[in-house]
Enzyme design. Structure first.
Site, PDB file in Angstrom:
ATOM      1  N   CYS A 163      -4.012   0.640  -2.614  1.00  0.00           N
ATOM      2  CA  CYS A 163      -3.879  -0.580  -1.815  1.00  0.00           C
ATOM      3  C   CYS A 163      -2.791  -1.495  -2.392  1.00  0.00           C
ATOM      4  O   CYS A 163      -2.465  -1.424  -3.583  1.00  0.00           O
ATOM      5  CB  CYS A 163      -5.180  -1.360  -1.817  1.00  0.00           C
ATOM      6  N   ASN A 189       0.843  -1.192   0.000  1.00  0.00           N
ATOM      7  CA  ASN A 189       0.000   0.000   0.000  1.00  0.00           C
ATOM      8  C   ASN A 189       0.884   1.249   0.000  1.00  0.00           C
ATOM      9  O   ASN A 189       1.971   1.278   0.586  1.00  0.00           O
ATOM     10  CB  ASN A 189      -1.024   0.003   1.146  1.00  0.00           C
ATOM     11  N   ILE A 190       0.395   2.257  -0.706  1.00  0.00           N
ATOM     12  CA  ILE A 190       1.130   3.510  -0.870  1.00  0.00           C
ATOM     13  C   ILE A 190       0.164   4.635  -0.520  1.00  0.00           C
ATOM     14  O   ILE A 190      -0.768   4.921  -1.289  1.00  0.00           O
ATOM     15  CB  ILE A 190       1.652   3.656  -2.320  1.00  0.00           C
ATOM     16  N   GLU A 191       0.349   5.227   0.657  1.00  0.00           N
ATOM     17  CA  GLU A 191      -0.580   6.256   1.125  1.00  0.00           C
ATOM     18  C   GLU A 191      -0.149   7.640   0.644  1.00  0.00           C
ATOM     19  O   GLU A 191       0.910   7.799   0.021  1.00  0.00           O
ATOM     20  CB  GLU A 191      -0.686   6.181   2.654  1.00  0.00           C
ATOM     21  N   CYS A 216     -10.454  -3.016  -4.737  1.00  0.00           N
ATOM     22  CA  CYS A 216      -9.492  -4.031  -5.203  1.00  0.00           C
ATOM     23  C   CYS A 216     -10.208  -5.250  -5.766  1.00  0.00           C
ATOM     24  O   CYS A 216      -9.768  -5.840  -6.753  1.00  0.00           O
ATOM     25  CB  CYS A 216      -8.552  -4.427  -4.074  1.00  0.00           C
ATOM     26  N   GLU A 237      -2.951  -4.645  -3.121  1.00  0.00           N
ATOM     27  CA  GLU A 237      -3.452  -5.534  -4.185  1.00  0.00           C
ATOM     28  C   GLU A 237      -3.442  -4.814  -5.528  1.00  0.00           C
ATOM     29  O   GLU A 237      -3.032  -5.356  -6.552  1.00  0.00           O
ATOM     30  CB  GLU A 237      -4.884  -5.994  -3.868  1.00  0.00           C
ATOM     31  N   CYS A 295     -10.258  -4.769  -0.124  1.00  0.00           N
ATOM     32  CA  CYS A 295     -11.371  -3.803  -0.127  1.00  0.00           C
ATOM     33  C   CYS A 295     -12.196  -3.976  -1.405  1.00  0.00           C
ATOM     34  O   CYS A 295     -11.787  -4.662  -2.358  1.00  0.00           O
ATOM     35  CB  CYS A 295     -10.837  -2.378  -0.006  1.00  0.00           C
TER      36      CYS A 295
HETATM   37  N1  THU Z   1      -5.285  -1.536   2.465  1.00  0.00           N
HETATM   38  C1  THU Z   1      -4.687  -2.336   1.520  1.00  0.00           C
HETATM   39  O1  THU Z   1      -3.613  -2.020   1.001  1.00  0.00           O
HETATM   40  N2  THU Z   1      -5.300  -3.484   1.183  1.00  0.00           N
HETATM   41  C2  THU Z   1      -6.412  -3.974   1.807  1.00  0.00           C
HETATM   42  O2  THU Z   1      -6.848  -5.069   1.475  1.00  0.00           O
HETATM   43  C3  THU Z   1      -7.064  -3.206   2.867  1.00  0.00           C
HETATM   44  C4  THU Z   1      -6.559  -1.829   3.066  1.00  0.00           C
HETATM   45  C5  THU Z   1      -4.565  -0.331   2.907  1.00  0.00           C
HETATM   46  C6  THU Z   1      -5.145   0.984   2.489  1.00  0.00           C
HETATM   47  C7  THU Z   1      -4.586   1.911   3.551  1.00  0.00           C
HETATM   48  O3  THU Z   1      -3.281   2.300   3.165  1.00  0.00           O
HETATM   49  C8  THU Z   1      -4.460   1.028   4.783  1.00  0.00           C
HETATM   50  O4  THU Z   1      -4.505  -0.303   4.316  1.00  0.00           O
HETATM   51  C9  THU Z   1      -5.563   1.255   5.816  1.00  0.00           C
HETATM   52  O5  THU Z   1      -6.814   1.154   5.210  1.00  0.00           O
END
Ligand code: THU
Length: 139
Positions: free
Chosen positions: A56, A45-47, A96, A58, A93
């Site tokens: 996300c 994940n890259i915020e 994804c 995935e 999510c």
């Molecule tokens: N996130 C994912 O990368 N994949 C998931 O299946 C659930 C959520 C990330 C998004 C965000 O960066 C962090 O988790 C919290 O929601």
């Protein structure tokens, strides 16, 4: 899908989790996506400070793979947790799941939720994402 490849996917998802950029949620996620030809693409994940551009793990794995010309996939392993360690099972999510639906056969694509190599669960995309809208709905 044999146990060896499941183990390798989980190892690679955990490795990718170590590269997560998640300073806002503190929740790191890693994914490893298996192509039909046996290649594995990793994602994390890259915020973002503006929050909504966050990607996300995935989708990072899918977009990396598709950008490299891949279109056919068999399975994805996902791990997630705080402090860089997978804790509970992290389920993809809705966004994804929709991206998986675009490139995968829902009847056969497997989603592996893992904590470590001896704790994992396997689901078919059709069970995680029933009655979905996909490319064939557009005719
Ligand atoms: N996130 C994912 O990368 N994949 C998931 O299946 C659930 C959520 C990330 C998004 C965000 O960066 C962090 O988790 C919290 O929601």
């Amino acid at each position: 899908m044999d146990g060896l490849i499941v183990g390798e996917l989980i190892r690679q998802a955990i490795e990718a989790m170590g590269r997560a950029y998640a300073p806002y949620s503190g929740f790191q996620v890693g994914a490893a996506l298996l192509t039909e030809e046996g290649k594995i693409y990793q994602g994390c994940n890259i915020e973002n400070a503006a929050y909504t551009p966050t990607n996300c793990a995935e989708r990072t794995a899918f977009f990396q793979a598709v950008a490299m010309g891949e279109r056919r996939f068999l399975a994805i392993a996902v791990v997630g947790g705080k402090d860089g360690k997978p804790t509970g099972y992290t389920s993809p999510c809705g966004v994804c799941r929709q991206v998986m639906r675009e490139f995968c056969d829902s009847e056969t694509f497997q989603v592996i939720l893992a904590i470590d190599e001896s704790h994992w669960q396997k689901y078919l995309l059709k069970d995680l994402f029933p009655m979905s809208f996909g490319p064939e709905n557009l005719g």
